[in-house]
Design a protein around this motif. Structure first.
Motif, PDB file in Angstrom:
ATOM      1  N   PHE A 162      15.854  62.108  78.645  1.00 15.16           N
ATOM      2  CA  PHE A 162      15.680  60.829  77.965  1.00 15.16           C
ATOM      3  C   PHE A 162      16.766  60.709  76.891  1.00 15.16           C
ATOM      4  O   PHE A 162      16.863  61.571  76.014  1.00 15.16           O
ATOM      5  CB  PHE A 162      14.292  60.748  77.323  1.00 15.16           C
ATOM      6  N   ASN A 163      17.547  59.668  77.005  1.00 12.84           N
ATOM      7  CA  ASN A 163      18.647  59.515  76.045  1.00 12.84           C
ATOM      8  C   ASN A 163      18.185  58.754  74.806  1.00 12.84           C
ATOM      9  O   ASN A 163      17.196  58.013  74.834  1.00 12.84           O
ATOM     10  CB  ASN A 163      19.828  58.809  76.696  1.00 12.84           C
ATOM     11  N   PHE A 164      18.929  58.987  73.754  1.00 12.71           N
ATOM     12  CA  PHE A 164      18.681  58.256  72.502  1.00 12.71           C
ATOM     13  C   PHE A 164      20.024  58.065  71.799  1.00 12.71           C
ATOM     14  O   PHE A 164      20.987  58.801  72.026  1.00 12.71           O
ATOM     15  CB  PHE A 164      17.703  59.028  71.598  1.00 12.71           C
ATOM     16  N   SER A 165      20.096  57.092  70.927  1.00 12.23           N
ATOM     17  CA  SER A 165      21.305  56.825  70.127  1.00 12.23           C
ATOM     18  C   SER A 165      20.906  56.049  68.893  1.00 12.23           C
ATOM     19  O   SER A 165      19.917  55.308  68.895  1.00 12.23           O
ATOM     20  CB  SER A 165      22.344  56.047  70.940  1.00 12.23           C
ATOM     21  N   ASN A 166      21.699  56.229  67.828  1.00 19.21           N
ATOM     22  CA  ASN A 166      21.444  55.484  66.597  1.00 19.21           C
ATOM     23  C   ASN A 166      22.708  55.421  65.759  1.00 19.21           C
ATOM     24  O   ASN A 166      23.627  56.219  65.916  1.00 19.21           O
ATOM     25  CB  ASN A 166      20.293  56.118  65.796  1.00 19.21           C
ATOM     26  N   VAL A 167      22.753  54.443  64.931  1.00 17.20           N
ATOM     27  CA  VAL A 167      23.860  54.246  63.982  1.00 17.20           C
ATOM     28  C   VAL A 167      23.259  54.199  62.589  1.00 17.20           C
ATOM     29  O   VAL A 167      22.247  53.514  62.367  1.00 17.20           O
ATOM     30  CB  VAL A 167      24.642  52.947  64.267  1.00 17.20           C
ATOM     31  N   GLY A 168      23.872  54.927  61.665  1.00 12.37           N
ATOM     32  CA  GLY A 168      23.341  54.947  60.309  1.00 12.37           C
ATOM     33  C   GLY A 168      24.424  54.851  59.250  1.00 12.37           C
ATOM     34  O   GLY A 168      25.560  55.249  59.464  1.00 12.37           O
ATOM     35  N   VAL A 169      24.061  54.267  58.145  1.00 13.59           N
ATOM     36  CA  VAL A 169      24.944  54.161  56.980  1.00 13.59           C
ATOM     37  C   VAL A 169      24.190  54.718  55.785  1.00 13.59           C
ATOM     38  O   VAL A 169      23.003  54.417  55.591  1.00 13.59           O
ATOM     39  CB  VAL A 169      25.361  52.704  56.706  1.00 13.59           C
ATOM     40  N   ASN A 170      24.878  55.564  55.005  1.00 19.45           N
ATOM     41  CA  ASN A 170      24.232  56.193  53.856  1.00 19.45           C
ATOM     42  C   ASN A 170      25.002  55.853  52.584  1.00 19.45           C
ATOM     43  O   ASN A 170      26.210  56.080  52.487  1.00 19.45           O
ATOM     44  CB  ASN A 170      24.181  57.711  54.040  1.00 19.45           C
ATOM     45  N   LEU A 171      24.312  55.297  51.627  1.00 19.97           N
ATOM     46  CA  LEU A 171      24.897  54.958  50.327  1.00 19.97           C
ATOM     47  C   LEU A 171      24.181  55.760  49.255  1.00 19.97           C
ATOM     48  O   LEU A 171      22.956  55.660  49.106  1.00 19.97           O
ATOM     49  CB  LEU A 171      24.744  53.461  50.037  1.00 19.97           C
ATOM     50  N   ASN A 172      24.965  56.560  48.536  1.00 19.20           N
ATOM     51  CA  ASN A 172      24.399  57.370  47.456  1.00 19.20           C
ATOM     52  C   ASN A 172      24.899  56.840  46.118  1.00 19.20           C
ATOM     53  O   ASN A 172      26.117  56.786  45.875  1.00 19.20           O
ATOM     54  CB  ASN A 172      24.801  58.840  47.641  1.00 19.20           C
ATOM     55  N   VAL A 173      23.964  56.412  45.260  1.00 15.38           N
ATOM     56  CA  VAL A 173      24.325  55.815  43.972  1.00 15.38           C
ATOM     57  C   VAL A 173      23.787  56.690  42.849  1.00 15.38           C
ATOM     58  O   VAL A 173      22.558  56.779  42.671  1.00 15.38           O
ATOM     59  CB  VAL A 173      23.766  54.387  43.836  1.00 15.38           C
ATOM     60  N   PRO A 174      24.665  57.369  42.070  1.00 15.25           N
ATOM     61  CA  PRO A 174      24.196  58.142  40.906  1.00 15.25           C
ATOM     62  C   PRO A 174      23.633  57.189  39.850  1.00 15.25           C
ATOM     63  O   PRO A 174      24.279  56.200  39.499  1.00 15.25           O
ATOM     64  CB  PRO A 174      25.456  58.844  40.400  1.00 15.25           C
ATOM     65  N   ILE A 175      22.431  57.447  39.370  1.00 14.64           N
ATOM     66  CA  ILE A 175      21.811  56.548  38.398  1.00 14.64           C
ATOM     67  C   ILE A 175      21.653  57.222  37.043  1.00 14.64           C
ATOM     68  O   ILE A 175      22.130  56.696  36.025  1.00 14.64           O
ATOM     69  CB  ILE A 175      20.437  56.055  38.923  1.00 14.64           C
ATOM     70  N   PHE A 176      21.016  58.364  37.006  1.00 11.67           N
ATOM     71  CA  PHE A 176      20.770  59.022  35.717  1.00 11.67           C
ATOM     72  C   PHE A 176      20.839  60.520  35.893  1.00 11.67           C
ATOM     73  O   PHE A 176      20.202  61.075  36.794  1.00 11.67           O
ATOM     74  CB  PHE A 176      19.401  58.599  35.169  1.00 11.67           C
ATOM     75  N   SER A 177      21.635  61.195  35.071  1.00  8.31           N
ATOM     76  CA  SER A 177      21.783  62.656  35.168  1.00  8.31           C
ATOM     77  C   SER A 177      21.419  63.357  33.872  1.00  8.31           C
ATOM     78  O   SER A 177      21.858  64.478  33.628  1.00  8.31           O
ATOM     79  CB  SER A 177      23.237  62.995  35.534  1.00  8.31           C
ATOM     80  N   SER A 178      20.644  62.678  33.003  1.00 17.48           N
ATOM     81  CA  SER A 178      20.256  63.240  31.701  1.00 17.48           C
ATOM     82  C   SER A 178      21.487  63.626  30.880  1.00 17.48           C
ATOM     83  O   SER A 178      21.514  64.650  30.202  1.00 17.48           O
ATOM     84  CB  SER A 178      19.333  64.458  31.882  1.00 17.48           C
ATOM     85  N   LEU A 179      22.546  62.798  30.979  1.00 18.87           N
ATOM     86  CA  LEU A 179      23.806  62.972  30.244  1.00 18.87           C
ATOM     87  C   LEU A 179      24.590  64.212  30.678  1.00 18.87           C
ATOM     88  O   LEU A 179      25.523  64.633  30.000  1.00 18.87           O
ATOM     89  CB  LEU A 179      23.552  63.034  28.728  1.00 18.87           C
ATOM     90  N   GLY A 180      24.207  64.792  31.855  1.00 19.50           N
ATOM     91  CA  GLY A 180      24.945  65.948  32.361  1.00 19.50           C
ATOM     92  C   GLY A 180      26.373  65.583  32.731  1.00 19.50           C
ATOM     93  O   GLY A 180      27.320  66.322  32.425  1.00 19.50           O
ATOM     94  N   ARG A 181      26.546  64.438  33.414  1.00 17.65           N
ATOM     95  CA  ARG A 181      27.909  64.006  33.790  1.00 17.65           C
ATOM     96  C   ARG A 181      28.738  63.701  32.553  1.00 17.65           C
ATOM     97  O   ARG A 181      29.933  64.013  32.496  1.00 17.65           O
ATOM     98  CB  ARG A 181      27.824  62.765  34.680  1.00 17.65           C
ATOM     99  N   SER A 182      28.121  63.104  31.555  1.00 18.15           N
ATOM    100  CA  SER A 182      28.844  62.796  30.315  1.00 18.15           C
ATOM    101  C   SER A 182      29.331  64.071  29.640  1.00 18.15           C
ATOM    102  O   SER A 182      30.458  64.130  29.136  1.00 18.15           O
ATOM    103  CB  SER A 182      27.934  62.010  29.377  1.00 18.15           C
ATOM    104  N   SER A 183      28.488  65.114  29.657  1.00 15.69           N
ATOM    105  CA  SER A 183      28.867  66.382  29.036  1.00 15.69           C
ATOM    106  C   SER A 183      30.052  67.008  29.762  1.00 15.69           C
ATOM    107  O   SER A 183      31.002  67.503  29.131  1.00 15.69           O
ATOM    108  CB  SER A 183      27.677  67.343  29.056  1.00 15.69           C
TER     109      SER A 183
END
Length: 447
Positions: free
Chosen positions: A319-340
């Motif tokens: 049994f065949n299957f197929s799919n197409v996917g798009v993934n969007l990753n949005v950083p929102i809050f890192s507890s000021l880790g990225r700022s540091s």
């Protein structure tokens, strides 16, 4: 017994001949030695490998943004299928009762092919720039290695020539002194001079012999050091074509003292700039981590199931299957880790700027010192040559006076020691001219 001795002798001869066959002979001028070392020195070879590794690293980083294809095949044998409980009334049972049901089959087989593509990632773009910078760092490191190898070859080549000239002078001095010592002993035997004159010459002769043997040992060490720098096996023969006096005269260049110094053209400054660029890219990388990343993937595959392992049978259903996917990753809050981390990268960037300024000032100071040292070595070459001529005349006069009984052995010894010191000073000043020019040219980035 005689036959055994013959066999042993033949074996020894064969082993000696084989050992000699393995030895090679190299003959170099200074220029040829430098060219050979840049290609065959052990550090130079590894520096070339570092460049090749950097090129591969650059391509590795580039491929992260190119299409990726991955295949997967999975087989699962459910020895005991997991059971679940469902209301029995579904199958006509009594309400409130449950029936055991097993979902699935004993054998499962799946295969898939995934095509993924990174559409946008800020860190990837920074990674590409970093890979280019890494390659430049490796290339500049190779240039610095070549410059250092060139300077080391010049120094060690000169040390071997210095040892050669010292041996010749000491042997000449020894021959002259042995003649004087022999003549003095005969005069003493005839009762015309005191024994102290003979003993004084004997002390000087012993000192000359000791110095001669020491210089011979130093030559062996210097010769082996040069072989090591050239990347030549220590058992091989090395012959130097150049002579110290000719080489020193060829390195007298007053125009070099007038050369303009461009600090940005030095390899150390370029390496400092590479470091600064890498810190700038590190700051960009930390900032890019606050941006969203976008990727896409396409999957296509087949599944097959059965209570028996029949997947290789002709009639097995897939049994065949197929799919197409798009993934969007949005950083929102890192507890000021990225700022540091961003602030740390900014501090590192400011430090590299300060280091580059320090490097610039140090290079300017090194140039002034190298220029002064080279100019002084040229002056000393002229002075030491003049002093040597004077010392030779003084020693010659004292030789005549000593033979005529007008000078003591102490006066002759003093004149001889003055001559020997002048000889060694002159040899050293010739070597200094060669070495100081090499240091100055290294800063001027001259090939």
């Amino acid at each position: 017994m005689k036959n055994n001795l013959v066999v042993v002798s033949l074996l020894l001869i064969v082993s000696v001949l084989k050992a000699q066959e393995k030895k090679e002979s190299y003959t170099f001028t200074l220029k040829e030695a430098i060219e050979h070392a840049i290609q065959n020195n052990y550090s130079a070879k590894n520096a070339n490998r570092d460049i090749e590794a950097a090129k591969q690293k650059k391509w590795e980083t580039t491929t992260m943004g190119l299409p990726q294809i991955n295949g997967n095949i999975g087989y699962q044998n459910n020895i005991q299928i997991q059971r679940s409980l469902i209301p029995a009334e579904i199958f006509g049972g009594q309400p409130g009762e449950f029936a055991e049901v097993a979902f699935g089959t004993n054998h499962n087989l799946s295969s898939s092919l995934t095509l993924s593509q990174l559409l946008f990632d800020g860190s990837y773009l920074v990674g590409l720039q970093s890979a280019k910078t890494y390659l430049k760092i490796s290339e500049n490191a190779k240039l610095k290695t070549d410059q250092e190898i060139k300077e080391i070859v010049i120094n060690t080549y000169g040390n071997v020539l210095l040892a050669d000239e010292s041996i010749l002078i000491l042997q000449k001095n020894k021959t002259i002194l042995e003649k004087t010592y022999s003549d003095t002993k005969e005069i003493y035997k005839n009762g015309l001079i005191e024994e102290e004159n003979v003993e004084q010459l004997q002390i000087t002769l012993a000192s000359i012999n000791s110095s001669l043997e020491n210089v011979k040992r130093q030559k062996t060490i210097a010769n082996n050091m040069l072989k090591l720098v050239l990347g030549i096996d220590l058992q091989n023969e090395l012959i130097l074509k150049d002579k110290l006096d000719v080489l020193s005269q060829n390195n007298v260049d007053l125009e070099l003292l007038k050369a303009d110094f461009d600090v940005t053209n030095t390899i150390d400054y370029k390496i400092g700039q590479n470091l600064l660029t890498s810190k700038e890219l590190l700051l960009k990388l930390e900032k890019s981590k606050a941006l969203p990343s976008l990727g896409a993937a396409v999957n296509f595959g087949y599944n097959s199931f059965g209570n028996e392992f029949t997947f290789l049978n002709k009639g097995q259903r897939y049994f065949n299957f197929s799919n197409v996917g798009v993934n969007l990753n949005v950083p929102i809050f890192s507890s000021l880790g990225r700022s540091s981390r961003t602030q740390q990268a900014k501090i590192a960037l400011e430090q590299s700027k300060t280091q580059l300024t320090q490097t610039e000032q140090q290079l300017k100071l090194q140039f002034e010192k190298a220029k002064s040292d080279y100019e002084f070595s040229l002056e000393q070459l002229t002075t030491s040559k003049s002093n040597l001529n004077l010392a030779e005349r003084i020693e010659n006069k004292n030789q005549i006076k000593f033979k005529e009984g007008l000078a003591s052995s102490f006066e002759l010894t003093k004149a001889q020691e003055q001559l020997y010191a002048a000889q060694q000073t002159y040899l050293q000043t010739m070597l200094d001219v060669i070495n100081k020019r090499a240091t100055l040219e290294k800063l001027l980035n001259k090939n």
